[in-house]
Scaffold this active site. Structure first.
Site, mmCIF file in Angstrom:
data_model
loop_
_atom_site.group_PDB
_atom_site.id
_atom_site.type_symbol
_atom_site.label_atom_id
_atom_site.label_comp_id
_atom_site.label_asym_id
_atom_site.label_seq_id
_atom_site.Cartn_x
_atom_site.Cartn_y
_atom_site.Cartn_z
ATOM 1 N N THR A 1 36.635 40.221 42.063
ATOM 2 C CA THR A 1 35.370 39.516 42.231
ATOM 3 C C THR A 1 35.373 38.628 43.465
ATOM 4 O OG1 THR A 1 33.924 37.804 41.279
ATOM 5 C CG2 THR A 1 36.237 37.765 40.614
ATOM 6 N N TYR B 1 37.496 32.785 34.877
ATOM 7 C CA TYR B 1 37.260 34.200 35.149
ATOM 8 C C TYR B 1 37.822 34.582 36.516
ATOM 9 C CZ TYR B 1 34.673 38.200 36.999
ATOM 10 O OH TYR B 1 34.341 39.370 37.619
#
Length: 307
Positions: free
Chosen positions: A110, A134
């Site tokens: 990401t 995350y």
């Protein structure tokens, strides 16, 4: 090439399988529970089940590793769940790949790992500053992948994806599905602050194509490389996204401005390295096309009805 796709039943997994198949590869879908809706050979395994995972890797030449948890806000409430799925799950996969002799991996990471850098668009040489568990769990998985490659056991590509959108987006909390629902229902769309935040929206078809490009351009054994995969274009919530939904649907959207929350003013990926080295290009990632495609797919799946 026979390519195992973990997380094959997810939002990105199905398009990656379709793209691999269209390019002449033999994708194999790895899912946690049996499903009959994926049009590819399917193997049922959990990343943390060593026996089943090794069985799933039998005869495989490469892995596109998409399985994991992706909700940033949820990760702040239950961080260990994210490290267990994203970090420990990746390490377990690397162990199983080494044991079964599978030498290639393309990892879905990401762009949020960069945090909130002042310089935009973001390039691969920028420092990491993960802002939530995350992103941190994905970065830890990246570290494991790079270490395994440096040990001479792996050929690896890490794709730091920006905001993947379009297709049959199953997450009603994301901006574009919410805006489409507001247009259909003639209801208010709540946004944080003045709507000036800027993001990089990548069409899911372009994201899937990037995985195919990586499979076909893997580095030599013992090497790992990283690419930012985004449109390279900044798209503001108010001026661009909402306006695009209004153009596509023909309906005005009533906005309700909630108090602003701490968040980066802009996050834009620079995909120049991927374009140059992978011969890939984000050809479908213009915002009107993304909105139109999301609308079509959600209507087809009866998720939001006709707009």
């Amino acid at each position: 090439m026979r390519v195992l796709v973990t997380g094959a039943n997810g939002y990105l997994g199905r398009p990656v399988i379709d793209a691999l198949e269209a390019a002449g590869h033999d994708p194999i879908a790895m899912v946690r529970t049996a499903t009959s809706s994926i049009h590819a050979p399917t193997r049922v395994a959990d990343l943390l089940d060593e026996v089943k995972l090794r069985e799933a890797l039998d005869g495989v030449e490469a892995v596109c590793h998409l399985a994991g948890l992706t909700r940033a806000r949820e990760s702040t409430v239950d961080p260990l769940r994210y490290f267990r799925a994203n970090t420990a799950g990746t390490i377990a996969l690397l162990d199983a790949m080494a044991a079964t002799g599978v030498p290639r991996i393309v990892f879905a990471s990401t762009g949020s790992i960069y945090g909130s850098p002042e310089r935009q668009p973001m390039t691969e040489d920028m420092p990491d500053a993960p802002p939530h568990p995350y992103a941190a769990s994905k970065l830890a998985a990246e570290f494991a992948i790079h270490a395994q490659a440096q040990a001479g056991n792996l050929s690896a590509v890490v794709l730091r994806l920006l905001n993947v959108a379009g297709g049959a987006d199953p997450d009603p909390t994301r901006l574009i599905p919410r805006a489409l629902a507001a247009a259909r229902q003639r209801s208010a769309l709540e946004i944080n602050g003045d709507g000036s935040t800027v993001r990089d929206y990548l069409h899911i078809v372009d994201a899937a194509a990037a995985f195919v490009a990586c499979v076909e351009n893997m580095p030599p054994l013992g090497k790992a490389t990283r690419y930012n995969v985004g449109s390279g274009q900044g798209t503001s919530i108010l001026v661009v996204v909402v306006a695009a939904v209004e153009r596509v649907t023909g309906h005005r959207i009533h906005l309700v401005h909630r108090p602003p929350v701490p968040e980066p003013a802009a996050l834009i990926g620079n995909p120049s390295k991927a374009i140059a080295e992978l011969r890939w290009y984000p050809a479908h990632s213009h915002i009107d096309g993304i909105v139109r495609d999301t609308r079509h797919n959600l209507k087809t799946s009866n998720s939001i009805g006709a707009i």
